[in-house]
Write an enzyme that holds these catalytic residues in place. Structure first.
Site: not given
Length: 186
Positions: A28, A47, A49, A62, A72, A132, A172-173
């Site tokens: 589970e 949501q 992802n 992030h 998250k 996530y 970006k990172d």
């Protein structure tokens, strides 16, 4: 499912009870009431992802700022990663500190990262599939990236991923802001 509180208040490692037999396994992965009892608050995930990455990919650190911040619940369904959460809660006694956990298809652990934490991970296997849930929708105007190698956070990447010689990162990172810049902006 067992819930392990980590050294930074609010972070939680979930360890499922796995039932194995000659057909494979079953566990589970989520039960709302048990989860909310463990974290001590209602969390409404809106949501889910998924990303796939190859060896040496570093994603993060992030977060979404302000009211758009996201909690998250993360897990690695294929491969192996080191997952990082950095405390950016104003007034927290552990502000700027991080926690690192290993998530893999073998251990089936899940990591709860509350709102106002920066989050990232590095892939240690040939490939990793990462899933996530989030409790707030993506808000590009609130997006922020903290530098993965900020000296004030001092993540021990060489110890966490000793055989990763070069990180594979997005531009970006690679160009995240410093912790000091984050503090000045917030």
């Amino acid at each position: 499912m067992t819930f392990e509180k980590l050294s930074i208040d609010g972070l939680l490692l979930m360890k499922p009870r796995i039932f194995r037999d000659n057909r494979g396994y079953f566990f589970e992965s989520f039960r709302q009431k048990d989860f909310e009892d463990a974290v001590g608050q209602k969390v409404n995930f809106v949501q889910e992802n998924e990303s796939r990455s190859s060896f040496g990919v570093l994603r993060g650190l992030h977060l979404q700022k302000g009211d758009d911040s996201q909690a998250k619940l993360v897990r690695c369904v294929r491969g192996r990663i080191i997952d990082i959460a950095v405390d950016l809660r104003k007034g927290s006694s552990t502000f700027g500190q991080y926690e690192a956990v290993e998530l893999s298809e073998d251990n089936h652990f899940e990591f709860f990262v509350p709102r106002h934490f920066a989050h990232g991970y590095i892939v240690l296997s040939e490939e990793a599939v990462f899933q996530y849930k989030v409790d707030n929708l993506y808000a590009p105007q609130s997006e922020c990236c903290i530098s993965y190698d900020d000296p004030d956070i001092d993540i021990a990447w060489s110890e966490l991923a000793p055989y990763v010689e070069t990180f594979n990162m997005s531009s970006k990172d690679q160009n995240g802001i410093s912790l000091k810049e984050y503090i000045d902006q917030n």
